[in-house]
Structures are given as structure tokens and as C-alpha cells.
Motif scaffolding. Sequence first.
Motif, PDB file in Angstrom:
ATOM      1  N   PHE A  67       0.868  -1.175   0.000  1.00 10.66           N
ATOM      2  CA  PHE A  67       0.000   0.000   0.000  1.00 10.66           C
ATOM      3  C   PHE A  67       0.906   1.226   0.000  1.00 10.66           C
ATOM      4  O   PHE A  67       1.583   1.497   0.999  1.00 10.66           O
ATOM      5  N   GLY A  68       0.954   1.938  -1.124  1.00  8.50           N
ATOM      6  CA  GLY A  68       1.882   3.056  -1.215  1.00  8.50           C
ATOM      7  C   GLY A  68       3.300   2.564  -0.992  1.00  8.50           C
ATOM      8  O   GLY A  68       3.750   1.593  -1.606  1.00  8.50           O
ATOM      9  N   LEU A  86      -2.687  -0.860   9.456  1.00  6.81           N
ATOM     10  CA  LEU A  86      -3.132   0.536   9.433  1.00  6.81           C
ATOM     11  C   LEU A  86      -2.222   1.431  10.273  1.00  6.81           C
ATOM     12  O   LEU A  86      -1.925   2.564   9.896  1.00  6.81           O
ATOM     13  N   ALA A  87      -1.781   0.917  11.417  1.00  2.25           N
ATOM     14  CA  ALA A  87      -0.850   1.689  12.251  1.00  2.25           C
ATOM     15  C   ALA A  87       0.451   1.933  11.505  1.00  2.25           C
ATOM     16  O   ALA A  87       1.039   3.022  11.597  1.00  2.25           O
ATOM     17  N   MET A  88       0.898   0.947  10.742  1.00  4.47           N
ATOM     18  CA  MET A  88       2.155   1.104  10.011  1.00  4.47           C
ATOM     19  C   MET A  88       2.043   2.120   8.882  1.00  4.47           C
ATOM     20  O   MET A  88       2.947   2.944   8.687  1.00  4.47           O
ATOM     21  N   ILE A  89       0.943   2.102   8.125  1.00  5.28           N
ATOM     22  CA  ILE A  89       0.852   3.075   7.032  1.00  5.28           C
ATOM     23  C   ILE A  89       0.684   4.492   7.588  1.00  5.28           C
ATOM     24  O   ILE A  89       1.154   5.455   6.984  1.00  5.28           O
ATOM     25  N   ASP A 214      -6.050   6.823  12.077  1.00  3.65           N
ATOM     26  CA  ASP A 214      -5.324   7.675  11.135  1.00  3.65           C
ATOM     27  C   ASP A 214      -4.938   6.879   9.888  1.00  3.65           C
ATOM     28  O   ASP A 214      -5.006   7.392   8.772  1.00  3.65           O
ATOM     29  N   GLY A 215      -4.530   5.628  10.090  1.00  5.82           N
ATOM     30  CA  GLY A 215      -4.221   4.767   8.953  1.00  5.82           C
ATOM     31  C   GLY A 215      -5.454   4.443   8.136  1.00  5.82           C
ATOM     32  O   GLY A 215      -5.420   4.384   6.906  1.00  5.82           O
TER      33      GLY A 215
END
Length: 222
Positions: A67-68, A86-89, A214-215
Amino acid sequence: MDNSILIDVGNTAIKWLFKGEYSSVLISDFSLDLLPKSERMLISCVGDKSLLKGLDKAVFVQSPAQFGQFVSAYQTPQTLGVDRFLAMIASIDQYPNQTRLIIDAGSALTFDLVLADGRHQGGLIMPGLVILRHSFAQFSSESKQLILKETANNTQHAWEYGTSQMFMSVIEQQIQTHLSQYGDLQVILTGGDAKIIAYRLQCSVVIKPHLVLDGLALYAQA
């Protein structure tokens, strides 16, 4: 953002983001009536999906291989916890060009390492503090305190101090291991126990209580 509601279903609480406002409620107090009316719902769920049963237009996110900038380290990417993805992105977006160690301290304690170029190096999953304190029925404790005394003179405190030492030791060891390898390491704490952990650490960290949402917002925009 459009009229979308972003929902993070954990094991203890449900959080949501709607029109720039964050909300949270314990699962025991949750009902669908608490959610604002929305044209679209995007959901991260590592807890009980049945809590959202009956919702129309609900989309449950799964972890992709890429993802990106993010590239998953998992051989089977969809088995990576969606909250961790999600936390990582979010961490990539908020701390560009830095190696990041994301520590999520909730029902589970998780660690994920993401290099400056976005490549996930893998992670660890351990019991969170509450689960750890209930791991032996004869010592089970409801205490959420994190007291780092070396010894105790009764069984209850011996268990609570011992689990505190165990919990903090593994966090400090993971941070120091990665700090020794990566000079640009940014340590990011999220989850319900993030604040009590940060207070007891000697190194510099940031607390991001809404990292998963936020992710999810980044995912929704894409």
C-alpha cells in the motif's frame, strides 16, 4: 473527508472517526445507536464482528501485500492484523524517511519494524498487561498499575511487580535492540497502555492514540 465513518473494533473498545472527531467507548457500553449516520463505513476489526451486525454499506478492510510505500513482510499478507497494517501506514505518513518501531499496547502487545523506505521487517505478538495478569488463575489480578519494584513481601504484589517487570523488560529490550541497529529509529506507542509505558521509559518516544484510525483515514482516501 466525505460523509464516511471510520471504525476501529478492538478487543476492549470501539473507536471511530467522523468528520474529524474521534470517539471511543468500551465494548461493554457499545450500541449501534452511538454511531453517527453515515453514507459509508470503513472498518478495521480485530474483535467481534457481530457487534456491527446489521450495518449497511460496511466495508471491512484487509491487510494487502503493498500500500503506497508499505510492503508487507508477511508471506500471507492478509493474515497480518489489519490494525497493525493501518498503524504502520499511518506511521509512514507521519514520520517519513525514518525507520519506525510501532508498539501497540492493548489487549495484545505488538511490535512492528518498518524501514525508512516503507518495507515491513516483521513483528512480534505477546500478551498485553491485562492478559498477562490473568495468565495464572491463582494469581489473577485486576490491577492496571505498572509498578517496577524489585521485590515484594506478599503474593499479590509479587505477581503484580513481577508481571510489571516482565512487561517493561521486553519493551525496553525491543527498543534497545532496534536502536542499536538503526540510528534514525522513531519509537511510536499506541494502545490503551501507551501512556503508562512511555512514563517509565528512558528513551524518547511519541504517543499516537489514534494511529489505527489515522491509517484507516489514509486507506479511505486511497
